[in-house]
Design a protein around this motif. Structure first.
Motif, PDB file in Angstrom:
ATOM      1  N   LYS A 116      57.801  92.083 121.183  1.00 17.46           N
ATOM      2  CA  LYS A 116      56.399  92.450 120.963  1.00 17.46           C
ATOM      3  C   LYS A 116      55.973  93.463 122.012  1.00 17.46           C
ATOM      4  CE  LYS A 116      55.022  88.100 121.286  1.00 17.46           C
ATOM      5  NZ  LYS A 116      54.127  86.967 121.425  1.00 17.46           N
ATOM      6  N   GLY A 117      54.932  94.224 121.679  1.00 14.30           N
ATOM      7  CA  GLY A 117      54.347  95.134 122.650  1.00 14.30           C
ATOM      8  C   GLY A 117      54.738  96.583 122.423  1.00 14.30           C
ATOM      9  N   SER A 118      54.638  97.359 123.467  1.00 16.42           N
ATOM     10  CA  SER A 118      54.908  98.796 123.417  1.00 16.42           C
ATOM     11  C   SER A 118      56.374  99.080 123.117  1.00 16.42           C
ATOM     12  CB  SER A 118      54.555  99.436 124.755  1.00 16.42           C
ATOM     13  OG  SER A 118      53.222  99.188 125.090  1.00 16.42           O
ATOM     14  N   ALA A 119      56.623 100.284 122.633  1.00 19.62           N
ATOM     15  CA  ALA A 119      58.002 100.722 122.406  1.00 19.62           C
ATOM     16  C   ALA A 119      58.639 101.046 123.756  1.00 19.62           C
ATOM     17  CB  ALA A 119      58.023 101.949 121.510  1.00 19.62           C
ATOM     18  N   LEU A 120      59.890 100.736 123.889  1.00 21.56           N
ATOM     19  CA  LEU A 120      60.641 101.018 125.113  1.00 21.56           C
ATOM     20  C   LEU A 120      61.051 102.482 125.099  1.00 21.56           C
ATOM     21  CD1 LEU A 120      61.696  99.521 127.598  1.00 21.56           C
ATOM     22  CD2 LEU A 120      63.737  98.966 126.321  1.00 21.56           C
ATOM     23  N   LYS A 121      60.490 103.272 126.029  1.00 17.89           N
ATOM     24  CA  LYS A 121      60.762 104.707 126.091  1.00 17.89           C
ATOM     25  C   LYS A 121      61.199 105.065 127.504  1.00 17.89           C
ATOM     26  CE  LYS A 121      56.595 105.247 124.671  1.00 17.89           C
ATOM     27  NZ  LYS A 121      55.280 105.703 124.335  1.00 17.89           N
ATOM     28  N   VAL A 122      62.109 106.036 127.587  1.00 17.15           N
ATOM     29  CA  VAL A 122      62.574 106.556 128.873  1.00 17.15           C
ATOM     30  C   VAL A 122      62.566 108.082 128.823  1.00 17.15           C
ATOM     31  CG1 VAL A 122      63.985 104.533 129.443  1.00 17.15           C
ATOM     32  CG2 VAL A 122      64.998 106.409 128.172  1.00 17.15           C
ATOM     33  N   PRO A 123      62.419 108.730 129.969  1.00 18.31           N
ATOM     34  CA  PRO A 123      62.418 110.194 129.965  1.00 18.31           C
ATOM     35  C   PRO A 123      63.810 110.770 129.713  1.00 18.31           C
ATOM     36  CG  PRO A 123      62.093 109.347 132.184  1.00 18.31           C
ATOM     37  CD  PRO A 123      62.153 108.181 131.277  1.00 18.31           C
ATOM     38  N   LYS A 124      63.844 111.879 128.954  1.00 17.01           N
ATOM     39  CA  LYS A 124      65.091 112.598 128.721  1.00 17.01           C
ATOM     40  C   LYS A 124      64.756 114.065 128.480  1.00 17.01           C
ATOM     41  CE  LYS A 124      69.249 112.969 126.002  1.00 17.01           C
ATOM     42  NZ  LYS A 124      70.009 112.514 124.864  1.00 17.01           N
ATOM     43  N   LYS A 127      61.103 114.999 127.904  1.00 13.62           N
ATOM     44  CA  LYS A 127      60.431 114.344 126.777  1.00 13.62           C
ATOM     45  C   LYS A 127      60.693 112.853 126.853  1.00 13.62           C
ATOM     46  CE  LYS A 127      60.910 118.315 123.747  1.00 13.62           C
ATOM     47  NZ  LYS A 127      61.450 118.821 122.519  1.00 13.62           N
ATOM     48  N   TRP A 128      59.957 112.093 126.053  1.00 10.78           N
ATOM     49  CA  TRP A 128      60.178 110.647 125.985  1.00 10.78           C
ATOM     50  C   TRP A 128      61.183 110.332 124.888  1.00 10.78           C
ATOM     51  CZ3 TRP A 128      58.844 107.955 129.927  1.00 10.78           C
ATOM     52  CH2 TRP A 128      57.737 108.308 130.686  1.00 10.78           C
ATOM     53  N   GLN A 129      62.178 109.543 125.242  1.00 15.48           N
ATOM     54  CA  GLN A 129      63.183 109.102 124.283  1.00 15.48           C
ATOM     55  C   GLN A 129      62.924 107.628 123.970  1.00 15.48           C
ATOM     56  OE1 GLN A 129      67.219 108.941 125.767  1.00 15.48           O
ATOM     57  NE2 GLN A 129      68.051 109.110 123.718  1.00 15.48           N
ATOM     58  N   LYS A 130      62.671 107.340 122.710  1.00 11.96           N
ATOM     59  CA  LYS A 130      62.430 105.962 122.284  1.00 11.96           C
ATOM     60  C   LYS A 130      63.776 105.266 122.137  1.00 11.96           C
ATOM     61  CE  LYS A 130      59.784 103.477 118.817  1.00 11.96           C
ATOM     62  NZ  LYS A 130      58.969 103.625 117.612  1.00 11.96           N
ATOM     63  N   LEU A 131      63.899 104.108 122.758  1.00 13.53           N
ATOM     64  CA  LEU A 131      65.130 103.330 122.654  1.00 13.53           C
ATOM     65  C   LEU A 131      65.073 102.423 121.438  1.00 13.53           C
ATOM     66  CD1 LEU A 131      65.611 102.339 126.415  1.00 13.53           C
ATOM     67  CD2 LEU A 131      66.617 104.257 125.186  1.00 13.53           C
ATOM     68  N   PRO A 132      66.229 102.103 120.863  1.00 10.27           N
ATOM     69  CA  PRO A 132      66.225 101.209 119.687  1.00 10.27           C
ATOM     70  C   PRO A 132      65.733  99.809 120.043  1.00 10.27           C
ATOM     71  CG  PRO A 132      68.471 101.752 120.360  1.00 10.27           C
ATOM     72  CD  PRO A 132      67.566 102.540 121.221  1.00 10.27           C
ATOM     73  N   LYS A 133      65.260  99.100 119.047  1.00  2.50           N
ATOM     74  CA  LYS A 133      64.753  97.735 119.254  1.00  2.50           C
ATOM     75  C   LYS A 133      65.836  96.793 119.778  1.00  2.50           C
ATOM     76  CE  LYS A 133      60.493  97.769 117.352  1.00  2.50           C
ATOM     77  NZ  LYS A 133      59.347  97.463 118.136  1.00  2.50           N
TER      78      LYS A 133
END
Length: 140
Positions: A116-124, A127-133
């Motif tokens: 639950k909650g925000s999407a897990l994102k990291v910089p790349k 830009k922001w890269q969204k990580l898979p669930k």
């Protein structure tokens, strides 16, 4: 002579026995090669300090990005059993949070699953890269 040799062997055996590091399931360094992210965790002692974010104090761990200072701090971790744990994470700005589970598949493979909650994102690359669930990690 036999007594001295026996004492030496017993001393060496005792030293080796105490030198063995206990391999706990949720005290590890885990890595994902595909996204260059890692987890430093110690859910038992909560002894991890996030580099550059010492203000948080000692935590159960964090998710970091290779060659980057950005992180998701693990603010709470509950070990359910030797196979799974529940986590609460916040980004280093404190603006986003999420809950996740970390499941141990075997001695070296772990799966981080966002619940639950925000999407897990990291910089790349700026830009922001969204990580898979669901994200696999390998123990190192």
């Amino acid at each position: 002579m036999k007594k001295a040799l026996l004492a030496l062997i017993l001393t060496a055996a005792a030293t080796l026995a105490f030198a063995q590091k206990e391999n706990k399931a949720f005290q590890a360094y885990l890595y994902n090669n595909e996204y260059d992210v890692y987890l430093r965790i110690d859910f038992y002692n909560e002894s991890i300090t996030v580099p550059g974010n010492e203000l948080y104090g000692r935590l159960p761990g964090y998710l970091g990005k290779k060659n980057n200072t950005f992180c998701w701090a693990i603010t709470a971790a509950k070990v359910n059993d030797e196979q799974s744990a529940e986590l609460s994470l916040i980004n280093d700005f404190g603006s986003e949070d999420l809950t996740a589970t970390l499941t141990r598949q075997n001695d070296s493979i772990y799966i981080l699953r966002q619940e639950k909650g925000s999407a897990l994102k990291v910089p790349k690359n700026g830009k922001w890269q969204k990580l898979p669930k669901s994200l696999p990690f390998t123990r190192r």
